[in-house]
Design a protein around this motif. Structure first.
Motif, PDB file in Angstrom:
ATOM      1  N   PRO A   1      30.288  78.532   7.029  1.00 26.05           N
ATOM      2  CA  PRO A   1      28.842  78.312   6.943  1.00 26.05           C
ATOM      3  C   PRO A   1      28.265  78.370   5.530  1.00 26.05           C
ATOM      4  N   LEU A   2      29.069  78.726   4.523  1.00 28.40           N
ATOM      5  CA  LEU A   2      28.584  78.696   3.141  1.00 28.40           C
ATOM      6  C   LEU A   2      29.152  77.505   2.376  1.00 28.40           C
TER       7      LEU A   2
ATOM      8  N   PHE B   1      21.071  73.095   0.834  1.00 26.83           N
ATOM      9  CA  PHE B   1      20.284  72.312  -0.119  1.00 26.83           C
ATOM     10  C   PHE B   1      20.900  72.520  -1.501  1.00 26.83           C
ATOM     11  N   ARG B   2      21.419  71.464  -2.121  1.00 29.07           N
ATOM     12  CA  ARG B   2      21.922  71.552  -3.499  1.00 29.07           C
ATOM     13  C   ARG B   2      20.764  71.220  -4.419  1.00 29.07           C
ATOM     14  N   CYS B   3      20.274  72.221  -5.159  1.00 28.76           N
ATOM     15  CA  CYS B   3      19.008  72.118  -5.890  1.00 28.76           C
ATOM     16  C   CYS B   3      19.176  71.982  -7.399  1.00 28.76           C
ATOM     17  N   ALA B   4      20.398  71.930  -7.921  1.00 23.90           N
ATOM     18  CA  ALA B   4      20.606  71.942  -9.369  1.00 23.90           C
ATOM     19  C   ALA B   4      20.273  70.610 -10.033  1.00 23.90           C
ATOM     20  N   SER B   5      20.123  69.546  -9.260  1.00 24.94           N
ATOM     21  CA  SER B   5      19.811  68.239  -9.839  1.00 24.94           C
ATOM     22  C   SER B   5      18.686  67.589  -9.032  1.00 24.94           C
ATOM     23  N   HIS B   6      18.171  66.511  -9.566  1.00 25.96           N
ATOM     24  CA  HIS B   6      17.095  65.776  -8.890  1.00 25.96           C
ATOM     25  C   HIS B   6      17.640  64.412  -8.488  1.00 25.96           C
ATOM     26  N   PRO B   7      17.482  63.996  -7.262  1.00 25.88           N
ATOM     27  CA  PRO B   7      16.807  64.670  -6.153  1.00 25.88           C
ATOM     28  C   PRO B   7      17.685  65.770  -5.541  1.00 25.88           C
ATOM     29  N   ILE B   8      17.043  66.650  -4.790  1.00 27.17           N
ATOM     30  CA  ILE B   8      17.751  67.687  -4.042  1.00 27.17           C
ATOM     31  C   ILE B   8      18.634  66.992  -3.005  1.00 27.17           C
ATOM     32  N   LYS B   9      19.857  67.470  -2.842  1.00 24.18           N
ATOM     33  CA  LYS B   9      20.790  66.912  -1.860  1.00 24.18           C
ATOM     34  C   LYS B   9      20.910  67.886  -0.691  1.00 24.18           C
TER      35      LYS B   9
ATOM     36  N   THR C   1      18.022  81.132   1.780  1.00 21.30           N
ATOM     37  CA  THR C   1      18.731  82.174   1.054  1.00 21.30           C
ATOM     38  C   THR C   1      19.453  81.544  -0.134  1.00 21.30           C
ATOM     39  N   PRO C   2      19.243  82.055  -1.361  1.00 22.35           N
ATOM     40  CA  PRO C   2      19.960  81.506  -2.522  1.00 22.35           C
ATOM     41  C   PRO C   2      21.472  81.614  -2.334  1.00 22.35           C
ATOM     42  N   CYS C   3      22.189  80.572  -2.774  1.00 18.37           N
ATOM     43  CA  CYS C   3      23.644  80.563  -2.662  1.00 18.37           C
ATOM     44  C   CYS C   3      24.208  79.580  -3.680  1.00 18.37           C
ATOM     45  N   SER C   4      25.524  79.550  -3.800  1.00 19.34           N
ATOM     46  CA  SER C   4      26.205  78.559  -4.633  1.00 19.34           C
ATOM     47  C   SER C   4      26.718  77.459  -3.725  1.00 19.34           C
ATOM     48  N   VAL C   5      26.522  76.214  -4.150  1.00 19.70           N
ATOM     49  CA  VAL C   5      26.959  75.064  -3.360  1.00 19.70           C
ATOM     50  C   VAL C   5      27.847  74.198  -4.249  1.00 19.70           C
ATOM     51  N   PRO C   6      29.108  73.956  -3.849  1.00 16.35           N
ATOM     52  CA  PRO C   6      29.969  73.112  -4.684  1.00 16.35           C
ATOM     53  C   PRO C   6      29.421  71.685  -4.783  1.00 16.35           C
ATOM     54  N   SER C   7      29.517  71.106  -5.965  1.00 13.04           N
ATOM     55  CA  SER C   7      29.129  69.709  -6.158  1.00 13.04           C
ATOM     56  C   SER C   7      30.331  68.834  -5.839  1.00 13.04           C
ATOM     57  N   ALA C   8      30.185  67.506  -6.023  1.00 12.22           N
ATOM     58  CA  ALA C   8      31.283  66.575  -5.764  1.00 12.22           C
ATOM     59  C   ALA C   8      32.491  66.892  -6.650  1.00 12.22           C
ATOM     60  N   LYS C   9      32.247  67.474  -7.829  1.00 13.01           N
ATOM     61  CA  LYS C   9      33.334  67.838  -8.748  1.00 13.01           C
ATOM     62  C   LYS C   9      33.819  69.258  -8.489  1.00 13.01           C
ATOM     63  N   GLU C  10      33.385  69.848  -7.371  1.00 12.98           N
ATOM     64  CA  GLU C  10      33.738  71.207  -6.966  1.00 12.98           C
ATOM     65  C   GLU C  10      33.205  72.268  -7.921  1.00 12.98           C
ATOM     66  N   GLU C  11      32.234  71.922  -8.762  1.00 16.56           N
ATOM     67  CA  GLU C  11      31.577  72.915  -9.597  1.00 16.56           C
ATOM     68  C   GLU C  11      30.530  73.618  -8.750  1.00 16.56           C
ATOM     69  N   GLU C  12      30.342  74.900  -8.988  1.00 14.24           N
ATOM     70  CA  GLU C  12      29.326  75.652  -8.260  1.00 14.24           C
ATOM     71  C   GLU C  12      27.952  75.354  -8.858  1.00 14.24           C
ATOM     72  N   THR C  13      26.995  75.028  -8.024  1.00 12.28           N
ATOM     73  CA  THR C  13      25.630  74.772  -8.475  1.00 12.28           C
ATOM     74  C   THR C  13      24.674  75.567  -7.599  1.00 12.28           C
ATOM     75  N   PHE C  14      23.451  75.781  -8.129  1.00 12.31           N
ATOM     76  CA  PHE C  14      22.457  76.547  -7.387  1.00 12.31           C
ATOM     77  C   PHE C  14      22.079  75.821  -6.105  1.00 12.31           C
ATOM     78  N   GLY C  15      21.932  76.576  -5.035  1.00 13.81           N
ATOM     79  CA  GLY C  15      21.525  75.991  -3.777  1.00 13.81           C
ATOM     80  C   GLY C  15      20.775  76.980  -2.912  1.00 13.81           C
ATOM     81  N   LEU C  16      20.344  76.471  -1.782  1.00 16.53           N
ATOM     82  CA  LEU C  16      19.675  77.291  -0.780  1.00 16.53           C
ATOM     83  C   LEU C  16      20.327  77.028   0.567  1.00 16.53           C
TER      84      LEU C  16
END
Length: 142
Positions: free
Chosen positions: A70-71, A53-61, A13-28
């Motif tokens: 759970p989000l 799955f944090r998908c906004a950068s490569h590689p996927i995390k 399911t598409p969702c927003s996943v915070p990055s290490a800098k707490e920015e929202e990035t595309f995820g699943l």
């Protein structure tokens, strides 16, 4: 370990996943739910698993899901560095995760838009086994 069969469903399911800098990035958000039937007992056990799955950068995390939210991403699990397969028209990735004294070595193979295989080999003082999973997209209407 147990030998048996797991049957159930898995969703992305598409969702927003915070990055290490707490920015929202595309995820699943990946969720699986089903029943495991051990070969020796035939008594089913309900099981579930979820990852982000944090998908906004490569590689996927890939992260474990935070148990209280759970989000929200919890602990880092592994990277998925998808590359073209040298032996077929699929894409694949290999990865590892050390869980205390047990090493999880995994691969994902995506063989088209409708089929994915996820495999794990687990070795260590507490575990010794293999998990082979094949996912097929449900093309049914609900």
């Amino acid at each position: 370990g147990s030998v048996g069969t797991f049957q159930g469903s898995a969703t992305f399911t598409p969702c927003s996943v915070p990055s290490a800098k707490e920015e929202e990035t595309f995820g699943l958000l990946y969720r699986e739910l089903g029943e495991f039937t051990p070969q020796q007992s035939k008594q089913t056990v309900k099981m579930h698993r979820a990852y982000l799955f944090r998908c906004a950068s490569h590689p996927i995390k890939v992260y474990f899901v935070d148990q209280l939210n759970p989000l929200k991403a919890g602990y880092f699990f592994h990277d998925i560095d998808l590359q073209p397969s040298s032996s077929s028209e699929s894409i694949e990735a290999s990865f590892e995760h050390l869980c205390v004294n047990d090493l999880y070595s995994g691969t994902i193979t995506i063989a088209g838009e409708n089929t994915m295989q996820w495999r794990w080999t687990i070795k260590g003082i507490n575990k010794d086994g293999d998990i082979y999973t094949t996912y097929e997209r449900c093309l049914c209407l609900s």
